[in-house]
Write an enzyme that holds these catalytic residues in place. Sequence first.
Site, short mmCIF file in Angstrom:
data_model
loop_
_atom_site.label_atom_id
_atom_site.label_comp_id
_atom_site.label_asym_id
_atom_site.label_seq_id
_atom_site.Cartn_x
_atom_site.Cartn_y
_atom_site.Cartn_z
N ASN A 8 0.86 -1.19 0.00
CA ASN A 8 0.00 0.00 0.00
C ASN A 8 0.90 1.24 0.00
O ASN A 8 1.48 1.58 1.02
CB ASN A 8 -0.91 -0.02 1.24
CG ASN A 8 -1.79 1.20 1.31
OD1 ASN A 8 -1.88 1.98 0.36
ND2 ASN A 8 -2.46 1.38 2.44
N LYS A 10 0.07 4.24 -0.28
CA LYS A 10 -0.59 5.44 0.28
C LYS A 10 -0.31 6.63 -0.63
O LYS A 10 -0.28 6.48 -1.85
CB LYS A 10 -0.14 5.67 1.73
CG LYS A 10 -0.29 4.42 2.59
CD LYS A 10 -0.16 4.67 4.05
CE LYS A 10 -0.35 3.38 4.83
NZ LYS A 10 -0.50 3.54 6.25
N HIS A 88 -10.11 1.62 4.42
CA HIS A 88 -8.84 1.83 5.14
C HIS A 88 -9.08 2.86 6.23
O HIS A 88 -9.79 3.84 6.03
CB HIS A 88 -7.74 2.30 4.16
CG HIS A 88 -6.39 2.25 4.81
ND1 HIS A 88 -5.97 3.21 5.71
CD2 HIS A 88 -5.39 1.35 4.72
CE1 HIS A 88 -4.76 2.88 6.13
NE2 HIS A 88 -4.38 1.76 5.56
N GLU A 155 -6.50 -4.62 10.25
CA GLU A 155 -5.45 -3.63 10.51
C GLU A 155 -5.82 -2.83 11.77
O GLU A 155 -6.55 -1.84 11.68
CB GLU A 155 -5.34 -2.64 9.35
CG GLU A 155 -4.95 -3.24 8.03
CD GLU A 155 -4.27 -2.20 7.15
OE1 GLU A 155 -3.09 -2.39 6.83
OE2 GLU A 155 -4.90 -1.19 6.81
N GLY A 161 1.69 2.06 11.26
CA GLY A 161 2.78 3.04 11.29
C GLY A 161 3.39 3.26 12.66
O GLY A 161 4.19 4.18 12.85
N SER A 192 2.26 -2.10 10.64
CA SER A 192 3.68 -2.20 11.03
C SER A 192 4.36 -3.51 10.61
O SER A 192 5.26 -3.99 11.30
CB SER A 192 3.84 -1.99 12.54
OG SER A 192 3.53 -0.66 12.87
P1 PGA Z 1 2.06 0.33 7.86
O1 PGA Z 1 0.67 0.64 7.13
O2 PGA Z 1 2.55 -0.97 7.32
O3 PGA Z 1 2.94 1.48 7.52
O4 PGA Z 1 1.75 0.24 9.33
C1 PGA Z 1 -0.24 -0.37 6.83
C2 PGA Z 1 -1.49 0.22 6.23
O5 PGA Z 1 -1.91 1.30 6.66
O6 PGA Z 1 -2.07 -0.37 5.30
#
Ligand code: PGA
Length: 228
Positions: A8, A10, A88, A155, A161, A192
């Site tokens: 992802n 983002k 999300h 999630e 994050g 994460s």
């Molecule tokens: P992250 O994000 O791996 O940076 O924690 C995952 C997500 O938001 O899909």
Amino acid sequence: MSKIIIANFKMNGTRHFINKWFSKFLEETNTLNKIIVALPTPYLASFSDCNISIAAQNVSSFDSGSFTSQVSAEMLKDCDIDYCIIGHSESRNLLNETNEDIFEKYNQLSKNLIKPIICVGEPMNVREGNQTSSFITDQLNFFSSKEEDVIIAYEPIWAIGSGLIPAVSDINEVCELIKSLVTNAKILYGGSVNEKNAFHLMNNSNIDGLLVGGASLDPKEFANIAQL
Ligand code: PGA
């Protein structure tokens, strides 16, 4: 059994970055796992014919009309996009999306034969208040009679994050719950994930794959995760 591994991006990357990312990733990877890359909207059409499946990061809950800034499922299909993330936590928060909105997005995707990747997950105060099961049950309420092959990404919001990962028993409990609510769901874990913790997540038989945010931006690290 092969797993589903999603990057992802983002709101990160440029055309140059994504081109370099794909070359590096393909050079580093040899896997039977299903790889999907969720790109920012402007790049979807240009990368839809590469060898890897592409996902959009959101879709409108409407067919068409006066919805400035929004992208319809029909437009995504027209650009040959096969997958789309919905629900999300960042979209839910930024755009005040409700569980009902997310179900409408799901219906738009189904109508256009795009596979949905439905994200669910609780904030920390819900977990601390022992309300995780009812929170996730509410998020999946509209989907509970579905028997199609949907991908559901668990999630926990507090894990995204943050470098924090839930205890295995907590992940398993939510996976069992999701399975009991939505028959045939493929369940991914996200929040994460990195190359250090991915191994034990990939070896958990309750988890059918991973949704990787930050760590996916490094093509080598994502390749290491993707071929576990
Ligand atoms: P992250 O994000 O791996 O940076 O924690 C995952 C997500 O938001 O899909």
